[in-house]
Design a protein around this motif. Structure first.
Motif, mmCIF file in Angstrom:
data_model
loop_
_atom_site.group_PDB
_atom_site.id
_atom_site.type_symbol
_atom_site.label_atom_id
_atom_site.label_comp_id
_atom_site.label_asym_id
_atom_site.label_seq_id
_atom_site.Cartn_x
_atom_site.Cartn_y
_atom_site.Cartn_z
ATOM 1 N N ARG A 1 -2.847 -0.258 -2.943
ATOM 2 C CA ARG A 1 -3.098 0.963 -2.167
ATOM 3 C C ARG A 1 -2.784 0.778 -0.688
ATOM 4 N N PRO B 1 -1.054 -0.668 -10.861
ATOM 5 C CA PRO B 1 -0.112 -0.143 -9.868
ATOM 6 C C PRO B 1 1.319 -0.109 -10.402
ATOM 7 N N GLU C 1 2.998 -0.605 1.290
ATOM 8 C CA GLU C 1 4.006 0.410 0.986
ATOM 9 C C GLU C 1 4.831 -0.033 -0.221
ATOM 10 N N LYS D 1 7.336 1.229 -6.937
ATOM 11 C CA LYS D 1 8.337 2.289 -6.950
ATOM 12 C C LYS D 1 9.445 2.074 -5.926
ATOM 13 N N GLU E 1 2.719 2.896 -6.094
ATOM 14 C CA GLU E 1 1.971 4.084 -6.484
ATOM 15 C C GLU E 1 0.942 3.658 -7.515
#
Length: 334
Positions: free
Chosen positions: A85, A107, A88, A110, A91
């Motif tokens: 979280r 997680p 960067e 992405k 998601e």
């Protein structure tokens, strides 16, 4: 490794005691965290509850008599999701089952992983400000972050792991910049694919620790150690925090064949059992460790984090291990 601790200004007793990381959260905080995840509360709403719970656990550690403290992770949910979280490129996915009736949000990578701001320093500072005893910095390592996430961006596991290592090193540098002298890198997934230890895990740990002036611990729990020992001793850390009691101390058989050459945080408390170990049982486990390890190598702690136990159980288990360590320490110092 005691010399390194002394060079860092840490004059710990023989057989230092510590906890692994997490402690049970109070019901009020758990309820608030659920409401936060449902979008009903903000991080600002959680903060006072997290700080109070952190302060309470610092006081408990003082009362119990631990030598090296942890902040208790009142501000974290899951060890992987928490860091995802705050990096960067991730998601959050849906819930997956880890063991028993325990679930976590897996997680999804992405995009390119990037460290932007310190993730753990604020709470490390808060906890350290409440005690004169050293508080460990605790982060989840790159191999476990990689293994416990879905990948939709990188070409392979090695590329993901090394990218995570480069970015998580920045978190370590931030902790050291704040004055953290003991940093624990949690890698419970380390034995998932034994061949990867030499292929890239050693390189990842080197990236994390190279030329940094701190005492490094790696926590590896419930692993298939027979597939990675003694090669795992090549990891560039000072101390291995290992679960021992849940497996009836059977790792000692490996150590008898191939000597353990670094410091070890030896788990004398089974964190997956509601039964509180007596001082006699905990002391017998310490004594068994001392049959094959030098006192200067040995730290005493639970097998893993205590967050799944009731508060009373967690406190009593900590009291048991501290009493056992003190008894053993007294015999050594005679």
């Amino acid at each position: 490794m005691r010399q390194k601790l002394l060079e860092l200004g840490l004059d710990l007793p023989i057989l230092p005691t510590t906890a692994v990381g997490s402690f049970p959260k109070p019901e009020k905080l758990k309820k608030a965290r659920r409401e936060y995840l449902d979008g009903k509360l903000t991080e600002e709403d959680l903060r006072p509850l997290e700080e109070k719970a952190t302060k309470d656990w610092i006081e408990i550690q003082k009362d119990v008599g631990l030598d090296v403290f942890v902040d208790g992770e009142m501000y974290r949910g899951d060890m992987t999701a928490y860091f995802a979280r705050n990096l960067e490129g991730f998601e959050m996915g849906g819930l997956v089952r880890s063991y028993g009736n325990r679930y976590y949000r897996k997680p999804i990578i992405k995009d390119e992983v990037k460290w932007i701001d310190p993730i753990t320093t604020e709470y490390w500072n808060f906890a350290q400000g409440l005690t004169e005893r050293p508080v460990k910095g605790v982060i989840t390592g790159p191999y476990t972050m990689m293994d416990w996430s879905f990948n939709e961006h990188y070409d392979g596991r090695e590329e993901i792991c090394l990218a995570l290592a480069r970015n998580l090193r920045k978190e370590i540098e931030a902790l050291i910049g704040e004055g953290t002298k003991i940093i624990q890198i949690d890698e419970p997934a380390l034995s998932a694919r034994p061949e990867e230890l030499s292929e890239f895990v050693l390189d990842a740990m080197e990236i994390m620790t190279e030329n940094l002036d701190t005492y490094f611990i790696t926590h590896i729990c419930y692993g298939a150690f027979k597939y990675i020992y003694p090669e795992m001793l090549e990891l560039s850390v000072d101390n291995f925090d290992l679960e021992m009691s849940n497996s009836d101390l059977n790792l000692i058989k490996l150590f008898e064949k191939e000597p353990f050459t670094k410091d070890i945080s030896f788990g004398v408390i089974d964190v997956h059992n509601h039964v509180v170990e007596s001082e006699k049982i905990s002391k017998s486990r310490v004594d068994r460790a001392l049959e094959i390890l030098k006192p200067e190598q040995l730290w005493i702690d639970p097998d893993c984090g205590l967050k799944t136990r009731k508060k009373e159980e967690a406190v009593e288990k900590l009291e048991s291990l501290v009493s056992a360590a003190k008894a053993a320490r007294g015999e050594i110092n005679k």
